[in-house]
Scaffold this motif. Structure first.
Motif, PDB file in Angstrom:
ATOM      1  N   UNK A   1       6.214   5.782 -10.404  1.00  0.00           N
ATOM      2  CA  UNK A   1       7.616   5.349 -10.377  1.00  0.00           C
ATOM      3  C   UNK A   1       7.838   4.287  -9.310  1.00  0.00           C
ATOM      4  N   UNK A   2       7.186   4.452  -8.166  1.00  0.00           N
ATOM      5  CA  UNK A   2       7.272   3.455  -7.107  1.00  0.00           C
ATOM      6  C   UNK A   2       6.742   2.107  -7.607  1.00  0.00           C
ATOM      7  N   UNK A   3       5.575   2.108  -8.240  1.00  0.00           N
ATOM      8  CA  UNK A   3       4.989   0.865  -8.762  1.00  0.00           C
ATOM      9  C   UNK A   3       5.934   0.217  -9.769  1.00  0.00           C
ATOM     10  N   UNK A   4       6.498   1.000 -10.651  1.00  0.00           N
ATOM     11  CA  UNK A   4       7.445   0.447 -11.635  1.00  0.00           C
ATOM     12  C   UNK A   4       8.648  -0.201 -10.951  1.00  0.00           C
ATOM     13  N   UNK A   5       9.124   0.401  -9.865  1.00  0.00           N
ATOM     14  CA  UNK A   5      10.271  -0.181  -9.165  1.00  0.00           C
ATOM     15  C   UNK A   5       9.889  -1.499  -8.492  1.00  0.00           C
TER      16      UNK A   5
ATOM     17  N   UNK B   1       0.844  -1.191   0.000  1.00  0.00           N
ATOM     18  CA  UNK B   1       0.000   0.000   0.000  1.00  0.00           C
ATOM     19  C   UNK B   1       0.876   1.236   0.000  1.00  0.00           C
ATOM     20  N   UNK B   2       0.510   2.200  -0.822  1.00  0.00           N
ATOM     21  CA  UNK B   2       1.139   3.510  -0.782  1.00  0.00           C
ATOM     22  C   UNK B   2       0.039   4.558  -0.841  1.00  0.00           C
ATOM     23  N   UNK B   3       0.370   5.767  -0.469  1.00  0.00           N
ATOM     24  CA  UNK B   3      -0.593   6.869  -0.486  1.00  0.00           C
ATOM     25  C   UNK B   3      -0.054   7.971  -1.384  1.00  0.00           C
ATOM     26  N   UNK B   4      -0.910   8.437  -2.298  1.00  0.00           N
ATOM     27  CA  UNK B   4      -0.574   9.563  -3.167  1.00  0.00           C
ATOM     28  C   UNK B   4      -1.763  10.521  -3.109  1.00  0.00           C
ATOM     29  N   UNK B   5      -1.622  11.598  -2.354  1.00  0.00           N
ATOM     30  CA  UNK B   5      -2.760  12.490  -2.144  1.00  0.00           C
ATOM     31  C   UNK B   5      -2.342  13.956  -2.204  1.00  0.00           C
TER      32      UNK B   5
ATOM     33  N   UNK C   1       9.437   6.435  -2.429  1.00  0.00           N
ATOM     34  CA  UNK C   1      10.497   5.421  -2.326  1.00  0.00           C
ATOM     35  C   UNK C   1      10.601   4.628  -3.627  1.00  0.00           C
ATOM     36  N   UNK C   2      11.746   4.019  -3.827  1.00  0.00           N
ATOM     37  CA  UNK C   2      11.947   3.085  -4.934  1.00  0.00           C
ATOM     38  C   UNK C   2      12.417   1.766  -4.342  1.00  0.00           C
ATOM     39  N   UNK C   3      11.905   0.673  -4.879  1.00  0.00           N
ATOM     40  CA  UNK C   3      12.244  -0.661  -4.401  1.00  0.00           C
ATOM     41  C   UNK C   3      13.413  -1.183  -5.219  1.00  0.00           C
ATOM     42  N   UNK C   4      14.373  -1.787  -4.564  1.00  0.00           N
ATOM     43  CA  UNK C   4      15.537  -2.321  -5.281  1.00  0.00           C
ATOM     44  C   UNK C   4      15.807  -3.778  -4.917  1.00  0.00           C
TER      45      UNK C   4
END
Length: 124
Positions: A25-29, A10-14, A92-95
């Motif tokens: 970009x977060x989802x793509x990572x 879950x992330x929040x973009x508001x 954030x970006x996931x690696x």
């Protein structure tokens, strides 16, 4: 390997449109490492460019309903729609693979990862 349907990130973009861009970009990572896990975006914004991103669910809220800044995070227990939720800020970006994180917190009602950071004021 079974497909876990009770897990989601879950992330929040508001409030501000640039948070929607960061969430994409977060989802793509996440997708670079984990193709199957469900991703939920709690938002009061309009999203574009989600068509090619697999297994993403927008949790739509009315403008202002999520609050501003940190206040939305105080509602995570109400926003989350799955039994096991991993919240990650949209900036954030996931690696790496995220699935092992769920195993670390198995059988724990709530878990937090972080570091203690000292500031200049802490040394005064």
């Amino acid at each position: 390997m079974r497909k876990p349907i009770d897990r989601a990130i879950l992330t929040i973009a508001a409030c501000k449109p640039f948070y929607a861009e960061m969430a994409i970009n977060f989802v793509r990572s996440v997708r670079a490492w984990s193709s199957e896990i469900k991703i939920q975006i709690a938002t009061d914004l309009e999203f574009k460019n989600l068509d090619n991103l697999k297994n993403v669910e927008l949790l739509k809220y009315a403008k202002g309903k999520l609050g501003e800044g940190f206040s939305a995070k105080l509602q995570l227990d109400q926003i989350s729609k799955t039994k096991k939720t991993l919240f990650i800020d949209c900036d954030c970006l996931v690696y790496g693979k995220v699935e092992p994180i769920f195993d670390v917190f198995q059988n724990k009602p709530v878990g937090v990862v972080g570091l203690s950071i000292a500031t200049y004021r802490d040394w005064e």
